[in-house]
Design a protein around this motif. Structure first.
Motif, PDB file in Angstrom:
ATOM      1  N   GLY A 149     -54.790   1.385  20.499  1.00 59.47           N
ATOM      2  CA  GLY A 149     -55.470   2.403  19.958  1.00 59.47           C
ATOM      3  C   GLY A 149     -54.940   3.663  19.015  1.00 59.47           C
ATOM      4  N   ASP A 150     -53.612   3.286  18.958  1.00 62.91           N
ATOM      5  CA  ASP A 150     -53.177   4.359  17.870  1.00 62.91           C
ATOM      6  C   ASP A 150     -53.269   3.799  16.517  1.00 62.91           C
ATOM      7  OD1 ASP A 150     -52.035   5.957  19.870  1.00 62.91           O
ATOM      8  OD2 ASP A 150     -50.025   5.153  19.680  1.00 62.91           O
ATOM      9  N   PHE A 151     -53.556   4.691  15.495  1.00 57.91           N
ATOM     10  CA  PHE A 151     -53.989   4.772  14.100  1.00 57.91           C
ATOM     11  C   PHE A 151     -52.590   4.840  13.461  1.00 57.91           C
ATOM     12  CE2 PHE A 151     -56.647   5.793  10.202  1.00 57.91           C
ATOM     13  CZ  PHE A 151     -56.647   4.636   9.900  1.00 57.91           C
ATOM     14  N   VAL A 152     -52.184   3.829  12.636  1.00 55.45           N
ATOM     15  CA  VAL A 152     -50.937   3.936  12.047  1.00 55.45           C
ATOM     16  C   VAL A 152     -50.675   3.285  10.473  1.00 55.45           C
ATOM     17  CG1 VAL A 152     -49.537   3.544  14.343  1.00 55.45           C
ATOM     18  CG2 VAL A 152     -50.275   1.302  13.080  1.00 55.45           C
ATOM     19  N   ALA A 153     -49.881   3.997   9.781  1.00 54.21           N
ATOM     20  CA  ALA A 153     -49.605   3.499   8.570  1.00 54.21           C
ATOM     21  C   ALA A 153     -48.243   2.643   8.457  1.00 54.21           C
ATOM     22  CB  ALA A 153     -49.459   4.774   7.368  1.00 54.21           C
ATOM     23  N   ALA A 154     -48.166   1.688   7.647  1.00 48.92           N
ATOM     24  CA  ALA A 154     -47.066   0.722   7.557  1.00 48.92           C
ATOM     25  C   ALA A 154     -46.428   0.913   6.172  1.00 48.92           C
ATOM     26  CB  ALA A 154     -47.391  -0.608   7.739  1.00 48.92           C
ATOM     27  N   ARG A 212     -48.677  -8.809  12.383  1.00 48.52           N
ATOM     28  CA  ARG A 212     -47.856  -8.574  13.401  1.00 48.52           C
ATOM     29  C   ARG A 212     -46.802  -7.803  12.878  1.00 48.52           C
ATOM     30  NH1 ARG A 212     -42.620 -10.598  14.766  1.00 48.52           N
ATOM     31  NH2 ARG A 212     -42.761 -11.893  12.761  1.00 48.52           N
ATOM     32  N   ALA A 213     -46.632  -6.768  13.420  1.00 50.73           N
ATOM     33  CA  ALA A 213     -45.583  -5.583  12.978  1.00 50.73           C
ATOM     34  C   ALA A 213     -44.251  -5.647  13.460  1.00 50.73           C
ATOM     35  CB  ALA A 213     -45.941  -4.226  12.742  1.00 50.73           C
ATOM     36  N   PRO A 214     -43.344  -6.246  13.026  1.00 51.92           N
ATOM     37  CA  PRO A 214     -41.847  -6.238  13.832  1.00 51.92           C
ATOM     38  C   PRO A 214     -41.478  -4.836  13.935  1.00 51.92           C
ATOM     39  CG  PRO A 214     -41.941  -8.029  11.827  1.00 51.92           C
ATOM     40  CD  PRO A 214     -43.013  -7.168  11.640  1.00 51.92           C
ATOM     41  N   PHE A 215     -40.490  -4.721  14.802  1.00 50.97           N
ATOM     42  CA  PHE A 215     -39.704  -3.259  14.869  1.00 50.97           C
ATOM     43  C   PHE A 215     -40.932  -2.167  14.978  1.00 50.97           C
ATOM     44  CE2 PHE A 215     -36.895  -6.149  12.618  1.00 50.97           C
ATOM     45  CZ  PHE A 215     -35.894  -6.263  13.505  1.00 50.97           C
ATOM     46  N   ALA A 216     -41.845  -2.165  15.753  1.00 49.16           N
ATOM     47  CA  ALA A 216     -42.919  -1.428  15.590  1.00 49.16           C
ATOM     48  C   ALA A 216     -42.425   0.131  15.513  1.00 49.16           C
ATOM     49  CB  ALA A 216     -43.905  -1.654  16.582  1.00 49.16           C
ATOM     50  N   ASP A 217     -41.547   0.371  16.546  1.00 51.22           N
ATOM     51  CA  ASP A 217     -41.282   1.766  16.848  1.00 51.22           C
ATOM     52  C   ASP A 217     -40.660   2.622  15.686  1.00 51.22           C
ATOM     53  OD1 ASP A 217     -42.382   2.065  19.423  1.00 51.22           O
ATOM     54  OD2 ASP A 217     -40.498   1.552  20.266  1.00 51.22           O
ATOM     55  N   LEU A 229     -43.570   1.904  11.950  1.00 51.67           N
ATOM     56  CA  LEU A 229     -44.862   2.399  11.639  1.00 51.67           C
ATOM     57  C   LEU A 229     -44.928   3.637  11.956  1.00 51.67           C
ATOM     58  CD1 LEU A 229     -46.863  -0.127  14.153  1.00 51.67           C
ATOM     59  CD2 LEU A 229     -46.525  -0.130  11.488  1.00 51.67           C
ATOM     60  N   VAL A 230     -45.731   4.462  11.219  1.00 51.28           N
ATOM     61  CA  VAL A 230     -45.769   5.924  11.304  1.00 51.28           C
ATOM     62  C   VAL A 230     -47.240   6.360  11.811  1.00 51.28           C
ATOM     63  CG1 VAL A 230     -45.674   8.136   9.833  1.00 51.28           C
ATOM     64  CG2 VAL A 230     -44.188   6.339   9.511  1.00 51.28           C
ATOM     65  N   ALA A 231     -47.551   7.131  12.717  1.00 52.17           N
ATOM     66  CA  ALA A 231     -48.617   7.714  13.241  1.00 52.17           C
ATOM     67  C   ALA A 231     -49.513   8.433  12.071  1.00 52.17           C
ATOM     68  CB  ALA A 231     -48.428   8.566  14.526  1.00 52.17           C
ATOM     69  N   ILE A 232     -50.739   8.060  12.147  1.00 50.46           N
ATOM     70  CA  ILE A 232     -51.600   8.655  11.210  1.00 50.46           C
ATOM     71  C   ILE A 232     -52.803   9.923  12.203  1.00 50.46           C
ATOM     72  CG2 ILE A 232     -53.756   8.744   9.797  1.00 50.46           C
ATOM     73  CD1 ILE A 232     -53.121   5.835   9.233  1.00 50.46           C
ATOM     74  N   PRO A 233     -52.350  11.115  11.878  1.00 52.76           N
ATOM     75  CA  PRO A 233     -52.895  12.282  12.599  1.00 52.76           C
ATOM     76  C   PRO A 233     -54.280  12.485  12.595  1.00 52.76           C
ATOM     77  CG  PRO A 233     -51.944  13.073  10.662  1.00 52.76           C
ATOM     78  CD  PRO A 233     -51.414  11.626  10.697  1.00 52.76           C
ATOM     79  N   ASP A 234     -55.050  13.034  13.646  1.00 50.80           N
ATOM     80  CA  ASP A 234     -56.463  13.072  13.398  1.00 50.80           C
ATOM     81  C   ASP A 234     -57.201  13.913  12.466  1.00 50.80           C
ATOM     82  OD1 ASP A 234     -56.556  11.727  16.041  1.00 50.80           O
ATOM     83  OD2 ASP A 234     -56.852  13.449  17.160  1.00 50.80           O
ATOM     84  N   ALA A 235     -56.355  14.462  11.728  1.00 47.11           N
ATOM     85  CA  ALA A 235     -56.733  15.294  10.618  1.00 47.11           C
ATOM     86  C   ALA A 235     -57.033  14.307   9.341  1.00 47.11           C
ATOM     87  CB  ALA A 235     -55.842  16.528  10.186  1.00 47.11           C
ATOM     88  N   VAL A 236     -56.336  13.192   9.307  1.00 45.88           N
ATOM     89  CA  VAL A 236     -56.281  12.136   8.317  1.00 45.88           C
ATOM     90  C   VAL A 236     -57.235  11.144   8.939  1.00 45.88           C
ATOM     91  CG1 VAL A 236     -55.147  10.502   7.130  1.00 45.88           C
ATOM     92  CG2 VAL A 236     -54.172  12.727   7.626  1.00 45.88           C
ATOM     93  N   ALA A 237     -57.184  10.764  10.006  1.00 41.11           N
ATOM     94  CA  ALA A 237     -58.005   9.590  10.534  1.00 41.11           C
ATOM     95  C   ALA A 237     -59.495   9.875  10.394  1.00 41.11           C
ATOM     96  CB  ALA A 237     -57.694   9.480  11.911  1.00 41.11           C
ATOM     97  N   HIS A 238     -59.802  11.272  10.682  1.00 37.32           N
ATOM     98  CA  HIS A 238     -61.474  11.444  10.565  1.00 37.32           C
ATOM     99  C   HIS A 238     -61.996  12.022   9.490  1.00 37.32           C
ATOM    100  CE1 HIS A 238     -61.153  10.346  14.781  1.00 37.32           C
ATOM    101  NE2 HIS A 238     -60.190  11.330  14.933  1.00 37.32           N
ATOM    102  N   LEU A 264     -50.140   6.282   0.662  1.00 36.20           N
ATOM    103  CA  LEU A 264     -48.630   6.586   1.324  1.00 36.20           C
ATOM    104  C   LEU A 264     -47.629   5.293   1.804  1.00 36.20           C
ATOM    105  CD1 LEU A 264     -49.299   9.581   3.311  1.00 36.20           C
ATOM    106  CD2 LEU A 264     -49.302   9.590   0.927  1.00 36.20           C
ATOM    107  N   THR A 265     -48.347   4.215   1.943  1.00 35.70           N
ATOM    108  CA  THR A 265     -47.662   3.191   2.134  1.00 35.70           C
ATOM    109  C   THR A 265     -46.693   2.608   1.328  1.00 35.70           C
ATOM    110  OG1 THR A 265     -49.529   1.503   1.823  1.00 35.70           O
ATOM    111  CG2 THR A 265     -49.473   2.650   3.912  1.00 35.70           C
ATOM    112  N   ASP A 266     -47.264   2.922  -0.042  1.00 31.97           N
ATOM    113  CA  ASP A 266     -46.373   2.445  -1.119  1.00 31.97           C
ATOM    114  C   ASP A 266     -46.380   3.165  -2.252  1.00 31.97           C
ATOM    115  OD1 ASP A 266     -45.156   0.918  -3.202  1.00 31.97           O
ATOM    116  OD2 ASP A 266     -46.007  -1.099  -3.071  1.00 31.97           O
ATOM    117  N   VAL A 267     -47.371   3.192  -3.112  1.00 34.99           N
ATOM    118  CA  VAL A 267     -47.417   4.028  -4.421  1.00 34.99           C
ATOM    119  C   VAL A 267     -47.092   5.328  -4.421  1.00 34.99           C
ATOM    120  CG1 VAL A 267     -48.882   2.207  -5.590  1.00 34.99           C
ATOM    121  CG2 VAL A 267     -49.880   4.208  -4.424  1.00 34.99           C
TER     122      VAL A 267
END
Length: 349
Positions: free
Chosen positions: A79-84, A124-129, A132-141, A152-155
């Motif tokens: 259920g966690d929202f994440v960026a890779a 499938r995300a290897p080495f998830a811990d 991956l980086v958590a996306i806070p609620d202030a961004v998610a909503h 933020l994931t690249d450019v």
């Protein structure tokens, strides 16, 4: 599941591919919410990258919701929202400890023939811990900030790394060559760094307007015959910091030409067809030059905090929104330069 697949030059399709499964205790399965099409994707789309073959999966920029975790994943839960970031890494090797995550001994990149691409329903995300980086609620909503998180994931991180490698300091001057998403994000990063003068170089009026919104103090049309001379005049002898964000021989030559003696040139555009450097200019002018495969994972947390607080907004680099099924149209739009960058809506948050 559905995902984009490379078939041939100019031919990317949305196909049915196997669903990913947990292969290692450190894995996570993530349902992709949004993905992006990157300017570097155009190299294989145009047939200029020789290491792509039919059947390879595409896409390396994505955000999503964790659906399943391996037994050794401790930081995240379902259920966690994440960026890779665009590459995964183990977070524990010597290079990772130096924040050079793209040089990790176990580094890998999304897509190709052995990893899930980001332009698909699940990854499938290897080495998830570590990756991956958590996306806070202030961004998610917040729809705009959520789109910004995709940048933020690249450019955004790549543009920032270009400024870091170009030795840009507060109060400094930087020339950013290229008006694609990376170049525009380099302008935004330079503004965040509080550069005094930011010269954006490109030839698309709409994109240069975004550069101005992002903080460019000057814009120069790269098609003008006297573009380099104008920059040298504006900077009274050349810029201490130059970011090359295209990856071609001509733009790299231009970057070296406008660099100030003793200055720094970073090239963050994936180099395709670059065969030489102007060694004489580098030697005689003490110009420093370095490639810059951005360790985006190092910058994601600080930029995520800035995004949540409203201090940055890279979302304007996305000017076309499509469903996953229309991804081939997105590739075509970026190829003909009618779009700066495409965001794909894949599943609801």
């Amino acid at each position: 599941m559905k995902a984009t697949v490379y078939h041939a030059k100019g031919d990317v399709r949305v196909d049915t591919v196997p669903d990913p499964t947990i292969k290692a205790p450190t894995d996570a399965i993530v349902r992709v919410v949004n993905a992006a099409i990157c300017g570097s994707d155009l190299w294989f789309y145009r047939g200029l990258s020789q290491n792509w073959k039919p059947g390879d999966r595409t896409g390396h920029e994505w955000i999503g919701v964790i659906e399943e975790i391996g037994s050794a994943v401790n930081t995240f839960e379902k259920g966690d929202f994440v960026a890779a970031p665009f590459s995964f890494s183990d977070g524990s090797c010597d290079y990772c400890k130096e924040d050079l995550f793209t040089s990790c001994v176990h580094a890998g990149f999304w897509g190709g023939d052995d990893n899930d691409g980001g332009q698909g329903q699940f990854v499938r995300a290897p080495f998830a811990d570590a990756t991956l980086v958590a996306i806070p609620d202030a961004v998610a909503h917040d729809a705009t900030k959520r789109t910004g998180a995709l940048a933020l994931t690249d450019v955004m991180g790549t543009g920032h790394h270009g400024c870091v490698r170009a030795d840009l300091k507060p109060g400094g001057t930087v020339v950013v060559i290229g008006d694609g998403a990376v170049g525009l994000c380099a302008v935004l990063s330079a503004s965040r760094t509080k550069a005094e003068r930011i010269i954006a170089v490109g030839h698309h009026a709409k994109r240069l307007e975004i550069a101005k919104r992002f903080g460019a103090t000057d814009v120069v049309d790269s098609k003008d015959a006297d573009a380099a001379a104008r920059i040298i005049e504006l900077t009274k002898g050349g810029s201490h910091s130059v970011v090359e964000a295209v990856g071609s021989q001509s733009t790299l030559d231009f970057a070296v030409e406008v660099a100030r003696p003793g200055g720094y040139v970073s090239f963050v555009g994936v180099p395709v067809g670059v065969e030489k450097f102007n060694a004489r200019k580098l030697f005689s002018s003490n110009v420093n030059i370095g490639g810059a495969l951005a360790p985006v994972r190092a910058y994601l947390p600080e930029y995520m905090a800035d995004l949540a607080a409203g201090r940055i907004d890279p979302s304007p680099v996305f000017d076309l929104r499509l469903d996953l099924a229309d991804a081939p149209k997105g590739y075509a739009a970026m190829d003909d330069r009618s779009s700066v960058k495409v965001v794909l809506d894949i599943s609801p948050l």
